[in-house]
Design a protein around this motif. Sequence first.
Motif, PDB file in Angstrom:
ATOM      1  N   LYS A 297      41.898 -12.796  92.014  1.00 55.77           N
ATOM      2  CA  LYS A 297      40.601 -13.275  92.487  1.00 55.77           C
ATOM      3  C   LYS A 297      40.202 -12.698  93.835  1.00 55.77           C
ATOM      4  CE  LYS A 297      39.136 -17.300  90.197  1.00 55.77           C
ATOM      5  NZ  LYS A 297      38.469 -18.579  90.412  1.00 55.77           N
ATOM      6  N   ASN A 298      41.167 -12.190  94.589  1.00 54.70           N
ATOM      7  CA  ASN A 298      40.834 -11.648  95.900  1.00 54.70           C
ATOM      8  C   ASN A 298      40.731 -10.132  95.895  1.00 54.70           C
ATOM      9  OD1 ASN A 298      40.779 -14.177  97.006  1.00 54.70           O
ATOM     10  ND2 ASN A 298      42.881 -14.130  97.756  1.00 54.70           N
ATOM     11  N   GLY A 299      40.713  -9.523  94.707  1.00 55.02           N
ATOM     12  CA  GLY A 299      40.585  -8.070  94.643  1.00 55.02           C
ATOM     13  C   GLY A 299      39.232  -7.612  95.180  1.00 55.02           C
ATOM     14  N   SER A 300      39.217  -6.477  95.888  1.00 51.61           N
ATOM     15  CA  SER A 300      37.970  -5.968  96.441  1.00 51.61           C
ATOM     16  C   SER A 300      37.076  -5.444  95.317  1.00 51.61           C
ATOM     17  CB  SER A 300      38.257  -4.849  97.443  1.00 51.61           C
ATOM     18  OG  SER A 300      38.927  -3.781  96.800  1.00 51.61           O
ATOM     19  N   VAL A 301      35.757  -5.471  95.541  1.00 51.01           N
ATOM     20  CA  VAL A 301      34.792  -5.009  94.553  1.00 51.01           C
ATOM     21  C   VAL A 301      33.978  -3.868  95.155  1.00 51.01           C
ATOM     22  CG1 VAL A 301      32.813  -5.616  93.120  1.00 51.01           C
ATOM     23  CG2 VAL A 301      34.620  -7.306  93.529  1.00 51.01           C
ATOM     24  N   THR A 302      33.953  -2.732  94.459  1.00 52.55           N
ATOM     25  CA  THR A 302      33.120  -1.602  94.869  1.00 52.55           C
ATOM     26  C   THR A 302      32.081  -1.356  93.787  1.00 52.55           C
ATOM     27  OG1 THR A 302      34.995  -0.595  96.021  1.00 52.55           O
ATOM     28  CG2 THR A 302      33.086   0.821  95.564  1.00 52.55           C
ATOM     29  N   ARG A 303      30.803  -1.297  94.196  1.00 50.40           N
ATOM     30  CA  ARG A 303      29.736  -1.095  93.221  1.00 50.40           C
ATOM     31  C   ARG A 303      29.197   0.339  93.325  1.00 50.40           C
ATOM     32  NH1 ARG A 303      24.577  -4.994  91.976  1.00 50.40           N
ATOM     33  NH2 ARG A 303      26.312  -6.329  91.342  1.00 50.40           N
ATOM     34  N   TYR A 304      29.032   0.966  92.150  1.00 46.00           N
ATOM     35  CA  TYR A 304      28.457   2.306  92.067  1.00 46.00           C
ATOM     36  C   TYR A 304      27.126   2.219  91.317  1.00 46.00           C
ATOM     37  CZ  TYR A 304      33.229   3.795  93.198  1.00 46.00           C
ATOM     38  OH  TYR A 304      34.451   3.975  93.788  1.00 46.00           O
ATOM     39  N   SER A 305      26.051   2.690  91.954  1.00 43.47           N
ATOM     40  CA  SER A 305      24.734   2.656  91.331  1.00 43.47           C
ATOM     41  C   SER A 305      24.402   3.940  90.585  1.00 43.47           C
ATOM     42  CB  SER A 305      23.651   2.392  92.392  1.00 43.47           C
ATOM     43  OG  SER A 305      23.864   1.130  92.989  1.00 43.47           O
ATOM     44  N   ASP A 306      25.144   5.016  90.858  1.00 42.81           N
ATOM     45  CA  ASP A 306      24.931   6.301  90.186  1.00 42.81           C
ATOM     46  C   ASP A 306      25.990   6.499  89.112  1.00 42.81           C
ATOM     47  OD1 ASP A 306      22.768   6.980  91.832  1.00 42.81           O
ATOM     48  OD2 ASP A 306      24.153   7.677  93.405  1.00 42.81           O
ATOM     49  N   PHE A 307      25.561   6.975  87.957  1.00 43.23           N
ATOM     50  CA  PHE A 307      26.490   7.171  86.846  1.00 43.23           C
ATOM     51  C   PHE A 307      27.310   8.442  87.042  1.00 43.23           C
ATOM     52  CE2 PHE A 307      27.608   8.946  82.699  1.00 43.23           C
ATOM     53  CZ  PHE A 307      28.314   7.873  82.172  1.00 43.23           C
ATOM     54  N   ASP A 308      28.628   8.300  86.930  1.00 46.45           N
ATOM     55  CA  ASP A 308      29.543   9.438  87.000  1.00 46.45           C
ATOM     56  C   ASP A 308      30.733   9.120  86.109  1.00 46.45           C
ATOM     57  OD1 ASP A 308      31.310  11.462  87.521  1.00 46.45           O
ATOM     58  OD2 ASP A 308      31.183  11.309  89.705  1.00 46.45           O
ATOM     59  N   PRO A 309      30.888   9.818  84.984  1.00 42.63           N
ATOM     60  CA  PRO A 309      31.999   9.543  84.063  1.00 42.63           C
ATOM     61  C   PRO A 309      33.369   9.610  84.741  1.00 42.63           C
ATOM     62  CG  PRO A 309      30.476  11.120  83.096  1.00 42.63           C
ATOM     63  CD  PRO A 309      30.052  10.934  84.512  1.00 42.63           C
ATOM     64  N   ASP A 310      33.470  10.427  85.784  1.00 39.02           N
ATOM     65  CA  ASP A 310      34.769  10.572  86.466  1.00 39.02           C
ATOM     66  C   ASP A 310      35.138   9.334  87.265  1.00 39.02           C
ATOM     67  OD1 ASP A 310      35.076  13.124  85.443  1.00 39.02           O
ATOM     68  OD2 ASP A 310      34.089  14.081  87.160  1.00 39.02           O
ATOM     69  N   ASN A 311      34.152   8.466  87.549  1.00 34.29           N
ATOM     70  CA  ASN A 311      34.437   7.234  88.303  1.00 34.29           C
ATOM     71  C   ASN A 311      34.943   6.103  87.412  1.00 34.29           C
ATOM     72  OD1 ASN A 311      33.771   8.129  90.851  1.00 34.29           O
ATOM     73  ND2 ASN A 311      31.625   7.492  90.716  1.00 34.29           N
ATOM     74  N   ILE A 312      34.774   6.236  86.105  1.00 31.03           N
ATOM     75  CA  ILE A 312      35.064   5.128  85.191  1.00 31.03           C
ATOM     76  C   ILE A 312      36.564   5.001  84.964  1.00 31.03           C
ATOM     77  CG2 ILE A 312      34.682   4.199  82.881  1.00 31.03           C
ATOM     78  CD1 ILE A 312      32.030   5.729  82.828  1.00 31.03           C
ATOM     79  N   ARG A 313      37.068   3.774  85.142  1.00 34.86           N
ATOM     80  CA  ARG A 313      38.501   3.508  84.953  1.00 34.86           C
ATOM     81  C   ARG A 313      38.670   2.236  84.120  1.00 34.86           C
ATOM     82  NH1 ARG A 313      41.320   4.109  90.800  1.00 34.86           N
ATOM     83  NH2 ARG A 313      43.172   4.300  89.468  1.00 34.86           N
ATOM     84  N   ILE A 314      39.826   2.096  83.513  1.00 33.66           N
ATOM     85  CA  ILE A 314      40.121   0.911  82.705  1.00 33.66           C
ATOM     86  C   ILE A 314      40.045  -0.343  83.574  1.00 33.66           C
ATOM     87  CG2 ILE A 314      41.925  -0.277  81.371  1.00 33.66           C
ATOM     88  CD1 ILE A 314      42.888   2.518  80.490  1.00 33.66           C
ATOM     89  N   GLY A 315      39.337  -1.355  83.076  1.00 33.30           N
ATOM     90  CA  GLY A 315      39.174  -2.598  83.817  1.00 33.30           C
ATOM     91  C   GLY A 315      37.879  -2.669  84.597  1.00 33.30           C
ATOM     92  N   ASP A 316      37.119  -1.564  84.643  1.00 30.52           N
ATOM     93  CA  ASP A 316      35.839  -1.583  85.349  1.00 30.52           C
ATOM     94  C   ASP A 316      34.812  -2.422  84.591  1.00 30.52           C
ATOM     95  OD1 ASP A 316      36.771  -0.003  87.374  1.00 30.52           O
ATOM     96  OD2 ASP A 316      35.838   1.857  86.663  1.00 30.52           O
ATOM     97  N   HIS A 317      33.928  -3.041  85.354  1.00 30.85           N
ATOM     98  CA  HIS A 317      32.812  -3.817  84.801  1.00 30.85           C
ATOM     99  C   HIS A 317      31.568  -2.944  84.870  1.00 30.85           C
ATOM    100  CE1 HIS A 317      29.543  -7.006  85.951  1.00 30.85           C
ATOM    101  NE2 HIS A 317      29.388  -6.609  84.701  1.00 30.85           N
ATOM    102  N   ILE A 318      30.949  -2.669  83.714  1.00 30.88           N
ATOM    103  CA  ILE A 318      29.738  -1.853  83.673  1.00 30.88           C
ATOM    104  C   ILE A 318      28.581  -2.717  83.182  1.00 30.88           C
ATOM    105  CG2 ILE A 318      28.640   0.224  82.776  1.00 30.88           C
ATOM    106  CD1 ILE A 318      31.363   1.437  82.325  1.00 30.88           C
ATOM    107  N   ARG A 319      27.496  -2.679  83.921  1.00 31.77           N
ATOM    108  CA  ARG A 319      26.283  -3.403  83.560  1.00 31.77           C
ATOM    109  C   ARG A 319      25.320  -2.409  82.910  1.00 31.77           C
ATOM    110  NH1 ARG A 319      25.089  -8.779  82.718  1.00 31.77           N
ATOM    111  NH2 ARG A 319      22.975  -9.299  83.376  1.00 31.77           N
ATOM    112  N   ILE A 320      24.856  -2.717  81.710  1.00 28.47           N
ATOM    113  CA  ILE A 320      24.001  -1.809  80.954  1.00 28.47           C
ATOM    114  C   ILE A 320      22.787  -2.560  80.407  1.00 28.47           C
ATOM    115  CG2 ILE A 320      25.862  -0.224  80.271  1.00 28.47           C
ATOM    116  CD1 ILE A 320      26.001  -1.699  77.604  1.00 28.47           C
ATOM    117  N   TYR A 321      21.787  -1.805  79.983  1.00 26.10           N
ATOM    118  CA  TYR A 321      20.677  -2.382  79.233  1.00 26.10           C
ATOM    119  C   TYR A 321      21.089  -2.492  77.770  1.00 26.10           C
ATOM    120  CZ  TYR A 321      17.736  -1.409  83.283  1.00 26.10           C
ATOM    121  OH  TYR A 321      17.194  -1.385  84.538  1.00 26.10           O
ATOM    122  N   ASN A 322      20.732  -3.620  77.147  1.00 26.47           N
ATOM    123  CA  ASN A 322      21.020  -3.730  75.715  1.00 26.47           C
ATOM    124  C   ASN A 322      19.843  -3.203  74.906  1.00 26.47           C
ATOM    125  OD1 ASN A 322      19.050  -5.766  75.521  1.00 26.47           O
ATOM    126  ND2 ASN A 322      20.539  -7.402  75.849  1.00 26.47           N
TER     127      ASN A 322
END
Length: 373
Positions: A297-322
């Motif tokens: 629960k105390n893990g740091s959160v970093t938000r990325y607003s620009d899409f970059d496939p190289d930034n994506i890692r297992i466990g990341d939360h991605i917000r998308i349009y449905n």
Amino acid sequence: MKKRGLIIAGLSMAMTAAMGITVLAGVRGDGMAGSWKSDANGWWWQNSDGTWPANAWVWLDGNGDGSAECYYFNENGYILTNTTSPDGYVLDGDGAWTVNGEKQTQAVSYDVGWNHDGIGWKYYSGSRFVTSDWKRIKGEKYYFDENGYMVTGFQEIDGLYYYFDSTGALKDKTFYMDGIYYVVDPSDGSITDEIDEYDWADYRQDYETSERTSNKNTADEEERGTESAPEDPAVSDAGETESDITESEAQEKILALKSSYPEGMKWDNSNRYASGNRIGYGCAGFAYLVQDSVFGKNGSVTRYSDFDPDNIRIGDHIRIYNGSGGEHSVIVLDVLSDGVELVEGNYNSSIHWGRTMSFDKLEENFIYLESRY
């Protein structure tokens, strides 16, 4: 932001008034449905098949109280009032047959519960039909109009707007129909706003921003001495920080949740989860839960607003349009050569494991990414 506003109108009432006809539904003593109608010439009874009695006596229960009165209809189909019928019986001011000033009645029996009279559905409570009132039946909420008929579609009731599906059940959650999102107050099921589908994403963003601000204030109050909300037992201890976890370990921890949150388990917007100062509902709540389970629960959160496939890692939360113009949260279960494998909540109102999405599709629908690494 453009909002449509509440423009639902009571068209059926307006049409009835425009025609100058009053309608009161009921049933004949022989069980045939029908309704009282009136115009400038008087009252008549129209059977459910479109015919009407003329030159005849008919027993009618016009108010659904289980007791029918007897009326005489002249050659034009209108009842006679305050007079004597052609065959010598006294009729009062309502047109009912009387003896020594007393209306003559005949019992009409109804089944307790749902009854269809050829016009629509009514609900008999055991003493009379429900009219101009709400009724909860087997967990669903229904409304019955002044004539006792179950309503459907958009309705204005006591100054508030509602939507009832084709079965008559009240829609008590926000819903999408014909390019419009109808925002519903879950406390009473009333429609509070109508949003064009193209404005829905902005509306949701404004709503979530407001929620985050509100929840932060609540959290600050809790820190000053109020009791905190219970934690989900599947989530890592609040004191842990695991920002140095490997992706392989993260995937292991996510998969370990599958026994507690299996495929198809119900999970919709009624499910909520608090992560720090944020409360997530539906898909967002499940995403927060998974990340807290993996990173603490105390893990740091970093938000990325620009899409970059190289930034994506297992466990990341991605917000998308449905696909309907709304927003959706997903968790990365695995990173593939040309896309990602996902786990998500509120996918068709349930937990779903293993959906894949290509990087192209992900970029097309991308809003932001939150990482706990």
